[in-house]
Design a protein around this motif. Sequence first.
Motif, PDB file in Angstrom:
ATOM      1  N   ARG A  11       6.809  -0.340  -5.780  1.00 41.33           N
ATOM      2  CA  ARG A  11       7.943  -0.422  -6.419  1.00 41.33           C
ATOM      3  C   ARG A  11       8.394  -2.123  -6.662  1.00 41.33           C
ATOM      4  O   ARG A  11       8.907  -2.336  -7.762  1.00 41.33           O
ATOM      5  N   LEU A  12       7.953  -2.823  -5.787  1.00 37.88           N
ATOM      6  CA  LEU A  12       8.265  -4.281  -6.025  1.00 37.88           C
ATOM      7  C   LEU A  12       7.524  -4.559  -7.061  1.00 37.88           C
ATOM      8  O   LEU A  12       8.068  -5.392  -8.013  1.00 37.88           O
ATOM      9  N   ALA A  15       9.112  -3.200 -10.257  1.00 36.90           N
ATOM     10  CA  ALA A  15      10.259  -4.012 -10.641  1.00 36.90           C
ATOM     11  C   ALA A  15       9.953  -5.281 -11.303  1.00 36.90           C
ATOM     12  O   ALA A  15      10.589  -6.014 -12.011  1.00 36.90           O
ATOM     13  N   ALA A  37      14.278  -3.530  -7.184  1.00 33.57           N
ATOM     14  CA  ALA A  37      13.448  -2.766  -6.475  1.00 33.57           C
ATOM     15  C   ALA A  37      14.314  -2.025  -5.274  1.00 33.57           C
ATOM     16  O   ALA A  37      13.635  -0.798  -4.756  1.00 33.57           O
TER      17      ALA A  37
END
Length: 196
Positions: A11-12, A15, A37
């Motif tokens: 997710r990071l 993002a 995120a």
Amino acid sequence: MPTRTMDKRDRLIHAAVRVVHEQGFGRTTLADIAATADVPLGNVYYYFKTKDALGAALVAEHAAHQEALQARWDEDPDPRARLKAFVRMTDGNRESLANFGCPIGTLCAELAKAGGPVADQASAIFTGLLAWLEVQFQALGCGADSRGLAIHLLSALQGVSLLAHSLNDPAYVTREAERLVAWLETLGAGEESRDR
């Protein structure tokens, strides 16, 4: 537990891909990425101790995405079709290119100014793409001119991406893509390059 850890890291990274494309690497903070995120800022530092570590992960993500695209295009037995798929992929991203520029091109340019290992890793994306393009032109029978044709095609698409972004007009990408597809049709077995 490892799946949750990987999910958060992924997710990071996703993002970061989006925020860096929109804002640039230099202007993007770890807090921007955490907010996008939807994870606490401390989690960013857990996975990426420095912004350079994040940059390396970002470059690796772009490289993996480019390799996956090339693998998908390689499923087509026709090298001309593979080259056209590359051009059409660029045209398919014309709105994003007009708004923010090429995600790989702008990242590579920004990192190159700072230099260092992450910049070297980023430039390898273009090196790999040029090698793939050269193989396609060789398969078309373009011989010794294949490297030059690969440079020409990538330069044309990077240049039109910059122009579309600078003028905020995606139509430039479409027009150049149409010209490039028509040019690719002129290349054939045993033929050397022809000017567009």
